[in-house]
Design a protein around this motif. Structure first.
Motif, mmCIF file in Angstrom:
data_model
loop_
_atom_site.group_PDB
_atom_site.id
_atom_site.type_symbol
_atom_site.label_atom_id
_atom_site.label_comp_id
_atom_site.label_asym_id
_atom_site.label_seq_id
_atom_site.Cartn_x
_atom_site.Cartn_y
_atom_site.Cartn_z
ATOM 1 N N THR A 1 91.467 27.415 68.441
ATOM 2 C CA THR A 1 92.358 26.370 67.939
ATOM 3 C C THR A 1 91.805 25.788 66.640
ATOM 4 O O THR A 1 90.609 25.818 66.398
ATOM 5 C CB THR A 1 92.479 25.212 68.950
ATOM 6 O OG1 THR A 1 91.167 24.740 69.213
ATOM 7 C CG2 THR A 1 93.139 25.638 70.237
ATOM 8 N N SER B 1 90.553 23.202 63.760
ATOM 9 C CA SER B 1 89.827 21.936 63.675
ATOM 10 C C SER B 1 90.182 21.390 62.292
ATOM 11 O O SER B 1 90.325 22.165 61.354
ATOM 12 C CB SER B 1 88.328 22.140 63.809
ATOM 13 O OG SER B 1 87.846 22.918 62.748
ATOM 14 N N ASN C 1 95.932 20.835 66.209
ATOM 15 C CA ASN C 1 94.934 19.761 66.107
ATOM 16 C C ASN C 1 95.319 18.905 64.910
ATOM 17 O O ASN C 1 95.981 19.373 63.977
ATOM 18 C CB ASN C 1 93.544 20.355 65.918
ATOM 19 C CG ASN C 1 92.458 19.448 66.463
ATOM 20 O OD1 ASN C 1 92.646 18.236 66.585
ATOM 21 N ND2 ASN C 1 91.305 20.023 66.751
HETATM 22 C C1 NAG Z 1 90.322 19.269 67.242
HETATM 23 O O1 NAG Z 1 89.297 19.368 66.290
HETATM 24 C C2 NAG Z 1 88.105 18.704 66.637
HETATM 25 C C3 NAG Z 1 87.139 18.855 65.504
HETATM 26 O O2 NAG Z 1 87.776 18.739 64.292
HETATM 27 C C4 NAG Z 1 87.563 19.296 67.909
HETATM 28 O O3 NAG Z 1 86.415 18.612 68.326
HETATM 29 C C5 NAG Z 1 88.611 19.233 68.994
HETATM 30 O O4 NAG Z 1 88.140 19.906 70.149
HETATM 31 C C6 NAG Z 1 89.880 19.889 68.542
HETATM 32 N N1 NAG Z 1 90.915 19.725 69.552
HETATM 33 C C7 NAG Z 1 91.502 20.772 70.106
HETATM 34 C C8 NAG Z 1 92.568 20.480 71.095
HETATM 35 O O5 NAG Z 1 91.204 21.918 69.820
#
Ligand code: NAG
Ligand code: NAG
Ligand code: NAG
Ligand code: NAG
Ligand code: NAG
Ligand code: NAG
Length: 435
Positions: A225, A227, A304
């Protein structure tokens, strides 16, 4: 064996006296050869009275009797035949050639020496099975590496980017020929984004490989996913300025494009708020631009987002004291550098957080810098005043001394006045210093 060795030893001491009795002894050595290679079987007799020598195979078939070939097998050739040596070679050795070969010296009684021929089975090129690509982060991957045909059983080791993975299950099975082995090893692990692009290799080491191991490799592809992170171009946006908010997004597949919103809705002023790729540029900042800006990144694995709270500040009226006193130039340069550094630091601080308080908090360092500048200016001004004061005081002192001198030298008050008047020329000179 021990007796034989003792006899050889005795012979070496007694030399020719024992020659016809104890020296007639066939000597051989064990041989190890890689499958497909050539084995040399050598039988020596140090002292021989022209007695015949013979090589026979594990099935007791005669291969050579002196220099005469006995078995029809064109892989077997004579290397050397003399009264002291009978050497033969076996080429293209197969696993079935392994066993005990016998060299016989036809004395009365017959004396023999055994040589064990060991044939090494070469492991086949290893194969990795169970590989899937791509794999989603968090899933398990089971990779099995297998190689057949090794004798003795080969060793399998796993590496991820050249770093060894220890304690992996190892399985050894006998092959159908009942001589060689199939060995396999299964690596079972949960993948994460750091494994993306990693090279997993299975390395087979075996004594038949001349220290050049057989290696099978797989490059992992992991999907994960996104970030996201917002990086503002300025940490102190002021009215009328321009700000660029960069939405740094990672993920596999790469999330593209990213979606920018303000306070949960569309960007209100498309004229001034331009999205170009990952960047949101807001020109001619206005206080009405205050708000929460959100960047959202989506790829087939997930979504995200992150937020940035924009606060547009008044145009700062703080003038840098560059023109106050020329001697201050150095101080001004130093403070400018300090200002730049503090801006950079607070910019990184902001980008990593969504907390609007942090944004307010950053006014601290800037005020501190302004305070510092003011302090420097005040200090330098004070110094200048003191210096100026001292300069004036010194010259005035000289003038007064001269005046007093004229008066002192005079015998009476009139002369003193005349003297003082006379010294007025000096006083005028001094005055000129002030003009
Ligand atoms: C979204 O991104 C953050 C870091 O930028 C990360 O810690 C988090 O797990 C991510 N959320 C998902 C749902 O992947
Ligand atoms: C075997 O003997 C032949 C002939 O003397 C020689 O060329 C060859 O190198 C020998 N091979 C080995 C493995 O000793
Ligand atoms: C061995 O045979 C050779 C001829 O082949 C002969 O000249 C020699 O004398 C013989 N040696 C012995 C010890 O019989
Ligand atoms: C030769 O090999 C046999 C069978 O492997 C073994 O028993 C013997 O000790 C070996 N001899 C030497 C001299 O290495
Ligand atoms: C800010 O926006 C308001 C309303 O759109 C406008 O009246 C004002 O002039 C703008 N200020 C600046 C500095 O552009
Ligand atoms: C924007 O934020 C600044 C700083 O907190 C504040 O002074 C200003 O009044 C705000 N303007 C609007 C329109 O909310």
């Amino acid at each position: 064996m021990i007796w034989g060795k003792s006899f050889i030893f005795l012979f070496q001491i007694c030399g020719t006296l024992e020659k016809h009795f104890q020296g007639q002894f066939p000597l051989t050595q064990n041989v190890t050869v890689v499958e497909g290679g050539t084995a040399n079987l050598t039988c020596r007799v140090d002292q021989n009275d022209n007695t015949s020598l013979q090589w026979s195979n594990p099935a007791q078939q005669t291969l050579y009797f002196d220099d005469k070939k006995a078995l029809r097998d064109n892989r077997i050739e004579l290397v050397r035949a003399s009264w002291h040596e009978l050497s033969i070679s076996v080429s293209d050795v197969s696993l079935s050639d392994e066993g005990q070969y016998t060299c016989s010296l036809f004395t009365m009684p017959v004396k023999t020496s055994k040589a064990f021929l060991t044939v090494l089975g070469v492991p086949e090129k290893p194969q990795i099975s169970g590989f899937i690509s791509p794999v989603i982060e968090g899933e398990r991957m089971q990779l099995t590496c297998k190689t057949s045909g090794s004798k003795p059983a080969a060793d399998i080791r796993w590496f991820k980017n050249d770093k060894e993975i220890k304690d992996v299950k190892y399985l050894k099975e006998e092959d159908a020929n009942r001589r060689t082995f199939t060995v396999s090893s299964t690596l079972d692990f949960r993948v994460d984004r750091s494994d993306d692009g990693a090279v997993v290799s299975c390395r087979v080491d075996h004594e038949s490989l001349n220290s050049t191991p057989q290696i099978a490799m797989q490059v992992l592809e992991i999907h994960y996913t996104p970030s996201v992170k917002i990086i503002p171009s300025s940490s102190w946006p002021e009215e009328g300025q321009l700000i660029v908010l960069t939405c740094e997004s990672k993920g596999k597949p790469l999330p593209e494009p990213v979606l920018w919103t303000k306070d949960g809705g569309e960007l209100p002023d498309p004229e001034r708020m331009v999205v170009n790729g990952r960047d949101l540029t807001i020109s001619f900042l206005n206080k009405t631009d205050n708000g929460t800006y959100r960047c959202e990144a989506t790829n087939p694995i997930g979504q995200n987002s992150t937020e940035y709270v924009l606060i547009v500040h008044d145009v700062s009226n703080t003038l840098l004291p560059t023109t106050v006193i020329p001697s201050l130039t150095t101080a001004t340069v130093t403070t400018t550098v300090a200002l730049t550094t503090s801006t950079t630091t607070s910019a990184t601080g902001i980008s990593s957080t969504r907390d609007p308080n942090a944004l307010l908090g950053q006014t601290g360092p800037d005020h501190a810098v302004i305070g510092g500048i003011v302090a420097v200016v005040v200090f330098v001004t004070l110094c200048s005043i003191i210096l100026l004061g001292r300069y004036l005081a010194r010259h005035k002192g000289t003038y007064l001394t001269n005046e007093a001198k004229g008066a002192e030298d005079a015998p009476d008050a009139d002369t003193a006045i005349i003297n003082a008047e006379g010294s007025q020329v000096n006083a005028e000179e001094k005055k000129e210093y002030f003009i």
